[in-house]
Structure formats: C-alpha cells, structure tokens
Design a protein around this motif. Structure first.
Motif, PDB file in Angstrom:
ATOM      1  N   GLU A  25       4.453  -4.228  10.165  1.00  0.00           N
ATOM      2  CA  GLU A  25       4.619  -5.615  10.089  1.00  0.00           C
ATOM      3  C   GLU A  25       3.995  -5.954   8.649  1.00  0.00           C
ATOM      4  N   LEU A  26       2.893  -5.301   8.274  1.00  0.00           N
ATOM      5  CA  LEU A  26       2.413  -5.490   6.821  1.00  0.00           C
ATOM      6  C   LEU A  26       3.352  -5.123   5.915  1.00  0.00           C
ATOM      7  N   ILE A  27       4.058  -4.016   5.971  1.00  0.00           N
ATOM      8  CA  ILE A  27       5.089  -3.489   5.087  1.00  0.00           C
ATOM      9  C   ILE A  27       6.060  -4.676   4.825  1.00  0.00           C
ATOM     10  N   GLU A  28       6.508  -5.187   6.103  1.00  0.00           N
ATOM     11  CA  GLU A  28       7.611  -6.201   5.925  1.00  0.00           C
ATOM     12  C   GLU A  28       7.062  -7.157   5.112  1.00  0.00           C
ATOM     13  N   GLN A  29       5.792  -7.712   5.605  1.00  0.00           N
ATOM     14  CA  GLN A  29       5.384  -8.871   4.644  1.00  0.00           C
ATOM     15  C   GLN A  29       5.075  -8.706   3.403  1.00  0.00           C
ATOM     16  N   VAL A  30       5.052  -7.495   2.718  1.00  0.00           N
ATOM     17  CA  VAL A  30       4.640  -7.305   1.451  1.00  0.00           C
ATOM     18  C   VAL A  30       6.016  -7.071   0.745  1.00  0.00           C
ATOM     19  N   GLY A  31       7.038  -6.764   1.655  1.00  0.00           N
ATOM     20  CA  GLY A  31       8.427  -6.523   0.911  1.00  0.00           C
ATOM     21  C   GLY A  31       9.024  -7.924   0.807  1.00  0.00           C
ATOM     22  N   GLU A  32       8.560  -9.003   1.794  1.00  0.00           N
ATOM     23  CA  GLU A  32       9.286 -10.221   1.531  1.00  0.00           C
ATOM     24  C   GLU A  32       8.365 -11.011   0.534  1.00  0.00           C
ATOM     25  N   PHE A  33       6.922 -10.628   0.191  1.00  0.00           N
ATOM     26  CA  PHE A  33       6.110 -11.423  -0.719  1.00  0.00           C
ATOM     27  C   PHE A  33       6.643 -10.821  -2.349  1.00  0.00           C
ATOM     28  N   LEU A  34       6.854  -9.494  -2.109  1.00  0.00           N
ATOM     29  CA  LEU A  34       7.686  -8.907  -3.524  1.00  0.00           C
ATOM     30  C   LEU A  34       8.967  -9.385  -3.945  1.00  0.00           C
ATOM     31  N   ASN A  35       9.868  -9.411  -2.949  1.00  0.00           N
ATOM     32  CA  ASN A  35      11.411  -9.490  -3.009  1.00  0.00           C
ATOM     33  C   ASN A  35      11.577 -11.138  -2.689  1.00  0.00           C
ATOM     34  N   PRO A  66      10.941   7.124  -4.846  1.00  0.00           N
ATOM     35  CA  PRO A  66      11.996   6.631  -5.912  1.00  0.00           C
ATOM     36  C   PRO A  66      11.329   6.079  -7.333  1.00  0.00           C
ATOM     37  N   ARG A  67      12.076   6.056  -8.494  1.00  0.00           N
ATOM     38  CA  ARG A  67      11.589   5.436  -9.743  1.00  0.00           C
ATOM     39  C   ARG A  67      11.340   4.027  -9.321  1.00  0.00           C
ATOM     40  N   LEU A  68      12.076   3.166  -8.779  1.00  0.00           N
ATOM     41  CA  LEU A  68      11.966   1.873  -8.736  1.00  0.00           C
ATOM     42  C   LEU A  68      11.071   1.348  -7.782  1.00  0.00           C
ATOM     43  N   THR A  69       9.866   2.214  -7.658  1.00  0.00           N
ATOM     44  CA  THR A  69       8.843   1.658  -6.754  1.00  0.00           C
ATOM     45  C   THR A  69       7.944   0.312  -7.393  1.00  0.00           C
ATOM     46  N   PRO A  70       7.672  -0.551  -6.479  1.00  0.00           N
ATOM     47  CA  PRO A  70       7.079  -1.732  -7.103  1.00  0.00           C
ATOM     48  C   PRO A  70       5.987  -1.333  -7.785  1.00  0.00           C
ATOM     49  N   ASP A  71       5.415  -1.962  -8.612  1.00  0.00           N
ATOM     50  CA  ASP A  71       4.291  -1.719  -9.556  1.00  0.00           C
ATOM     51  C   ASP A  71       2.922  -1.494  -8.685  1.00  0.00           C
ATOM     52  N   SER A  72       2.843  -2.364  -7.661  1.00  0.00           N
ATOM     53  CA  SER A  72       1.627  -2.125  -6.775  1.00  0.00           C
ATOM     54  C   SER A  72       1.645  -0.875  -6.098  1.00  0.00           C
ATOM     55  N   MET A  73       2.640  -0.129  -6.224  1.00  0.00           N
ATOM     56  CA  MET A  73       2.726   1.082  -5.418  1.00  0.00           C
ATOM     57  C   MET A  73       2.745   2.341  -6.484  1.00  0.00           C
ATOM     58  N   LYS A  74       2.941   2.100  -7.738  1.00  0.00           N
ATOM     59  CA  LYS A  74       2.831   2.962  -8.742  1.00  0.00           C
ATOM     60  C   LYS A  74       1.665   3.973  -8.727  1.00  0.00           C
ATOM     61  N   SER A  75       1.924   5.385  -9.430  1.00  0.00           N
ATOM     62  CA  SER A  75       0.876   6.430  -9.343  1.00  0.00           C
ATOM     63  C   SER A  75      -0.437   5.583 -10.194  1.00  0.00           C
ATOM     64  N   GLY A  76      -1.388   5.840  -9.508  1.00  0.00           N
ATOM     65  CA  GLY A  76      -2.752   5.265 -10.155  1.00  0.00           C
ATOM     66  C   GLY A  76      -3.023   3.899  -9.696  1.00  0.00           C
ATOM     67  N   SER A  77      -2.259   3.209  -8.891  1.00  0.00           N
ATOM     68  CA  SER A  77      -2.618   1.887  -8.459  1.00  0.00           C
ATOM     69  C   SER A  77      -3.824   2.027  -7.431  1.00  0.00           C
ATOM     70  N   ASP A  78      -4.412   0.765  -7.197  1.00  0.00           N
ATOM     71  CA  ASP A  78      -5.458   0.654  -6.080  1.00  0.00           C
ATOM     72  C   ASP A  78      -4.763   0.837  -4.638  1.00  0.00           C
ATOM     73  N   LEU A  79      -3.575   0.263  -4.546  1.00  0.00           N
ATOM     74  CA  LEU A  79      -2.841   0.219  -3.325  1.00  0.00           C
ATOM     75  C   LEU A  79      -2.376   1.749  -2.889  1.00  0.00           C
ATOM     76  N   LEU A  80      -2.090   2.596  -3.902  1.00  0.00           N
ATOM     77  CA  LEU A  80      -1.618   3.750  -3.648  1.00  0.00           C
ATOM     78  C   LEU A  80      -2.907   4.633  -3.430  1.00  0.00           C
ATOM     79  N   ARG A  81      -3.985   4.361  -4.028  1.00  0.00           N
ATOM     80  CA  ARG A  81      -5.374   5.067  -3.712  1.00  0.00           C
ATOM     81  C   ARG A  81      -5.899   4.674  -2.332  1.00  0.00           C
TER      82      ARG A  81
END
Length: 95
Positions: A25-35, A66-81
């Motif tokens: 559910e949280l992933i769905e909410q993040v997707g709706e927020f980002l897109n 995939p290359r087109l990962t949202p900035d919030s999930m890019k390598s080194g991001s707080d969310l990915l950590r």
C-alpha cells in the motif's frame, strides 16, 4: 487486509503477510505521489521492495534495477539506505 483470505496461511505468518500488504500500500501511495496517478507495471518495478538474503544479492539487485528509477530510489539515496536496512540478511558463516 482480509484475514479470511489467508486461512491457508499458518497463524505465525499472518504478521508478515500484514506487513507486506502494508508495504504494498505504501509503494502504491509513493507511486501516486511521484507520478500523480497509479503506476503501470514498468514504473512499479522501479520501486519494488526487494527481500534478499545476502548483502551481495542486495547489491546485485541495486545494480540491475532499471535506469529510469525515481530520484528517491537512486543509488546512495536515503530511501535506498532504509530499504537495505529492512533486508533479512542471513548471518555469514565462518569458513
């Protein structure tokens, strides 16, 4: 989460099923927020929640996303950590 839909699942696993449903559910909410709307299959895979058993498997997942990962999930991001911190890494055995 509808508990009756999980009658086949041992009771000790209901907490995990509930947590995964919440994460979904949280992933769905993040997707709706980002897109600004629901995600279709391709963008949804860029923000999937992995579960890897070793640090090497997680690192491999990070590289192969995939290359087109949202900035919030890019390598080194707080969310990915934070996602890395949720991984169920098994203890490494001494050789």
């Amino acid at each position: 989460m509808n508990i009756s839909a999980f009658q086949w699942l041992p009771e000790r696993h209901l907490g995990v099923a509930s947590m995964l449903a919440h994460a979904d559910e949280l992933i769905e909410q993040v997707g709706e927020f980002l897109n600004g709307g629901p995600l279709d299959d391709k963008p949804a895979r860029t923000i999937e929640m992995p579960a890897r058993l070793t640090q090497e498997e997680f690192a491999d997942w990070v590289v192969k996303r995939p290359r087109l990962t949202p900035d919030s999930m890019k390598s080194g991001s707080d969310l990915l950590r934070r996602v890395r911190g949720l991984q169920p890494f098994l203890p490494q055995r001494e050789a």
